[in-house]
Design a protein around this motif. Structure first.
Motif, PDB file in Angstrom:
ATOM      1  N   PHE A 258      18.823  93.518  86.389  1.00 52.80           N
ATOM      2  CA  PHE A 258      18.473  92.535  87.409  1.00 52.80           C
ATOM      3  C   PHE A 258      19.630  91.556  87.620  1.00 52.80           C
ATOM      4  N   ASN A 259      19.623  90.944  88.785  1.00 53.34           N
ATOM      5  CA  ASN A 259      20.663  89.983  89.135  1.00 53.34           C
ATOM      6  C   ASN A 259      20.424  88.669  88.386  1.00 53.34           C
ATOM      7  N   MET A 260      21.359  88.325  87.494  1.00 50.27           N
ATOM      8  CA  MET A 260      21.226  87.110  86.687  1.00 50.27           C
ATOM      9  C   MET A 260      22.310  86.089  87.033  1.00 50.27           C
ATOM     10  N   ASN A 261      22.839  86.167  88.252  1.00 51.76           N
ATOM     11  CA  ASN A 261      23.932  85.274  88.648  1.00 51.76           C
ATOM     12  C   ASN A 261      23.508  83.820  88.741  1.00 51.76           C
ATOM     13  N   ASN A 262      22.183  83.576  88.824  1.00 45.50           N
ATOM     14  CA  ASN A 262      21.708  82.197  88.888  1.00 45.50           C
ATOM     15  C   ASN A 262      21.787  81.500  87.529  1.00 45.50           C
ATOM     16  N   LEU A 263      21.949  82.279  86.451  1.00 48.28           N
ATOM     17  CA  LEU A 263      22.095  81.695  85.122  1.00 48.28           C
ATOM     18  C   LEU A 263      23.540  81.243  84.890  1.00 48.28           C
ATOM     19  N   PRO A 264      23.758  80.196  84.075  1.00 47.22           N
ATOM     20  CA  PRO A 264      25.128  79.788  83.745  1.00 47.22           C
ATOM     21  C   PRO A 264      25.899  80.935  83.104  1.00 47.22           C
ATOM     22  N   ASN A 265      27.188  81.025  83.402  1.00 50.57           N
ATOM     23  CA  ASN A 265      28.005  82.138  82.919  1.00 50.57           C
ATOM     24  C   ASN A 265      28.002  82.226  81.397  1.00 50.57           C
ATOM     25  N   MET A 266      28.108  81.085  80.712  1.00 52.41           N
ATOM     26  CA  MET A 266      28.148  81.076  79.255  1.00 52.41           C
ATOM     27  C   MET A 266      26.833  81.577  78.670  1.00 52.41           C
ATOM     28  N   LEU A 267      25.710  81.237  79.298  1.00 53.17           N
ATOM     29  CA  LEU A 267      24.411  81.703  78.813  1.00 53.17           C
ATOM     30  C   LEU A 267      24.303  83.213  78.955  1.00 53.17           C
ATOM     31  N   ARG A 268      24.810  83.765  80.051  1.00 47.00           N
ATOM     32  CA  ARG A 268      24.784  85.208  80.247  1.00 47.00           C
ATOM     33  C   ARG A 268      25.636  85.926  79.208  1.00 47.00           C
ATOM     34  N   ILE A 269      26.781  85.328  78.865  1.00 50.80           N
ATOM     35  CA  ILE A 269      27.651  85.910  77.841  1.00 50.80           C
ATOM     36  C   ILE A 269      26.956  85.913  76.486  1.00 50.80           C
ATOM     37  N   ILE A 270      26.305  84.794  76.141  1.00 53.79           N
ATOM     38  CA  ILE A 270      25.616  84.676  74.850  1.00 53.79           C
ATOM     39  C   ILE A 270      24.475  85.687  74.762  1.00 53.79           C
ATOM     40  N   LEU A 271      23.708  85.831  75.839  1.00 56.83           N
ATOM     41  CA  LEU A 271      22.588  86.778  75.839  1.00 56.83           C
ATOM     42  C   LEU A 271      23.073  88.222  75.722  1.00 56.83           C
ATOM     43  N   SER A 272      24.210  88.519  76.373  1.00 55.50           N
ATOM     44  CA  SER A 272      24.727  89.888  76.320  1.00 55.50           C
ATOM     45  C   SER A 272      25.290  90.234  74.952  1.00 55.50           C
ATOM     46  N   LEU A 273      25.700  89.201  74.181  1.00 57.49           N
ATOM     47  CA  LEU A 273      26.283  89.440  72.857  1.00 57.49           C
ATOM     48  C   LEU A 273      25.270  89.272  71.725  1.00 57.49           C
ATOM     49  N   TYR A 274      24.076  88.764  72.052  1.00 57.34           N
ATOM     50  CA  TYR A 274      23.104  88.433  71.004  1.00 57.34           C
ATOM     51  C   TYR A 274      22.780  89.625  70.118  1.00 57.34           C
ATOM     52  N   TRP A 275      22.433  90.749  70.738  1.00 59.67           N
ATOM     53  CA  TRP A 275      21.981  91.912  69.964  1.00 59.67           C
ATOM     54  C   TRP A 275      23.124  92.577  69.210  1.00 59.67           C
ATOM     55  N   LEU A 276      24.378  92.272  69.593  1.00 62.34           N
ATOM     56  CA  LEU A 276      25.532  92.859  68.914  1.00 62.34           C
ATOM     57  C   LEU A 276      26.102  91.961  67.833  1.00 62.34           C
ATOM     58  N   THR A 277      25.687  90.698  67.810  1.00 57.52           N
ATOM     59  CA  THR A 277      26.214  89.757  66.819  1.00 57.52           C
ATOM     60  C   THR A 277      25.149  89.271  65.840  1.00 57.52           C
ATOM     61  N   CYS A 278      23.968  88.942  66.344  1.00 57.26           N
ATOM     62  CA  CYS A 278      22.932  88.381  65.466  1.00 57.26           C
ATOM     63  C   CYS A 278      22.327  89.423  64.537  1.00 57.26           C
ATOM     64  N   GLN A 279      22.150  90.654  65.029  1.00 56.59           N
ATOM     65  CA  GLN A 279      21.551  91.693  64.184  1.00 56.59           C
ATOM     66  C   GLN A 279      22.415  92.017  62.963  1.00 56.59           C
ATOM     67  N   PRO A 280      23.728  92.239  63.113  1.00 59.35           N
ATOM     68  CA  PRO A 280      24.571  92.509  61.927  1.00 59.35           C
ATOM     69  C   PRO A 280      24.641  91.346  60.960  1.00 59.35           C
ATOM     70  N   LEU A 281      24.417  90.130  61.453  1.00 56.65           N
ATOM     71  CA  LEU A 281      24.420  88.955  60.589  1.00 56.65           C
ATOM     72  C   LEU A 281      23.037  88.696  60.000  1.00 56.65           C
ATOM     73  N   PHE A 282      22.014  88.993  60.782  1.00 58.87           N
ATOM     74  CA  PHE A 282      20.633  88.721  60.400  1.00 58.87           C
ATOM     75  C   PHE A 282      20.156  89.652  59.291  1.00 58.87           C
ATOM     76  N   ASN A 283      20.472  90.940  59.395  1.00 61.53           N
ATOM     77  CA  ASN A 283      19.957  91.938  58.448  1.00 61.53           C
ATOM     78  C   ASN A 283      20.376  91.705  57.004  1.00 61.53           C
ATOM     79  N   PRO A 284      21.685  91.541  56.710  1.00 62.39           N
ATOM     80  CA  PRO A 284      22.054  91.345  55.299  1.00 62.39           C
ATOM     81  C   PRO A 284      21.480  90.075  54.703  1.00 62.39           C
ATOM     82  N   LEU A 285      21.390  89.007  55.498  1.00 61.58           N
ATOM     83  CA  LEU A 285      20.796  87.764  55.003  1.00 61.58           C
ATOM     84  C   LEU A 285      19.301  87.956  54.753  1.00 61.58           C
ATOM     85  N   LEU A 286      18.644  88.642  55.672  1.00 60.08           N
ATOM     86  CA  LEU A 286      17.199  88.860  55.564  1.00 60.08           C
ATOM     87  C   LEU A 286      16.849  89.696  54.344  1.00 60.08           C
TER      88      LEU A 286
END
Length: 303
Positions: A258-286
């Motif tokens: 879907f078109n997410m251009n109405n969201l701030p650019n930085m927020l779109r970057i963070i959302l696109s990287l969330y599943w690639l950064t938080c999961q590798p960090l979240f699992n070993p700690l968990l």
């Protein structure tokens, strides 16, 4: 509009990051180092202790190896792009990153599905667990967890790589297969059919996870207090990891479709990287904090 095959792709979101590039570089580098250290520590702990050579911990080891693989497919590329003046990437390198990122995501999902099946056997059939989950079966499941995504994504990349494109601008900070398909001028019918088949296979895996947890919850609600305690202690980390990954993947799918251009650019970057950064960090700690055996072994190794 004339179609062609481009030798490079341009990653447009990086145009807005230049004023803070060194801050972003430090943040991303710190995350990468933390992910490498945390996952590598748990891999060493599991591999070096024979008492942890059980199916559940072997599946965890496979999960941590995949976190290292996925992080290495993203972070070095991301660090170079942050400091680069020209945010372009050669087409072969772009497709290589797509292969790494997509296989990481699919191995992660398959691994979590296999782990849910393992917990289902351990809780619903505790007396027959060792009969059902042998070392040979464990090795086969781990092999399939890696082999199936590599073959499936390999076919996906080959189909996308043969497309004629009308543009070469990707609106993400990393290469994405769906973004490339949207740039195609040639017929994408085969790609769409294959995508539907792969989606159907993914839905089957989702149904498997739902089935195993329905059975687990049924046993928990009708079983003894000891059974409920065992289920909570072993399933909570896995369920939290599954929900975290699903949350990140959901936002990634929504943002891609879907078109997410109405969201701030930085927020779109963070959302696109969330599943690639938080999961590798979240699992070993968990898992490192919740599973007693791993926690004790980590203390012994570090101290």
């Amino acid at each position: 509009m004339n179609s062609t095959k481009f030798s490079y792709f341009t990653l447009s979101p990086f145009f807005d990051t230049r004023p803070f590039e060194y801050l972003y570089f430090i943040i991303v580098m710190s995350l990468y180092v933390l992910i490498i250290c945390a996952n590598l520590l748990l891999i060493v702990v599991i591999c070096s202790n024979r008492s942890l050579h059980e199916p559940m911990y072997l599946f965890l080891c496979s999960l941590f190896v995949n976190e290292l693989y996925g992080s290495t497919g993203l972070f070095p590329f991301l660090l170079v792009q942050i400091l680069s003046d020209i945010h372009t990437v050669a087409a072969p390198l772009c497709f290589t990153q797509i292969f790494c990122v997509y296989t990481y995501a699919n191995v992660e999902f398959c691994n979590l599905a296999v782990m849910s099946y393992d917990r289902y056997l351990a809780i619903c059939y505790p007396l027959q667990y060792n009969v059902h989950m042998t070392y040979n079966k464990t090795a086969i499941l781990i092999a399939l967890t890696w082999l199936y995504p590599f073959i499936a994504i390999g076919v996906l990349i080959s189909l996308s790589g043969s497309l004629q494109l009308c543009g070469n601008v990707i609106n993400k900070v990393y290469c994405d297969n769906y973004s490339i398909v949207k740039l195609a001028c040639s017929d994408t019918t085969v790609n769409n059919i294959y995508g539907m088949i792969y989606t159907a296979a993914t839905i089957c895996v989702v149904l498997l996870i739902f089935y195993t947890y329905m059975k687990i919850f049924k046993v928990c609600f009708s079983g003894s207090k000891q059974t409920r305690q065992k289920a909570v202690s072993t399933c909570t980390p896995h369920l939290a990891s599954l929900l975290n990954f699903s949350f990140g993947a959901f936002f990634e799918i929504i943002q891609s479709r879907f078109n997410m251009n109405n969201l701030p650019n930085m927020l779109r970057i963070i959302l696109s990287l969330y599943w690639l950064t938080c999961q590798p960090l979240f699992n070993p700690l968990l898992y490192g904090l919740n599973l007693t055996k791993i926690r004790m072994m980590c203390k012994t190794l570090i101290f």
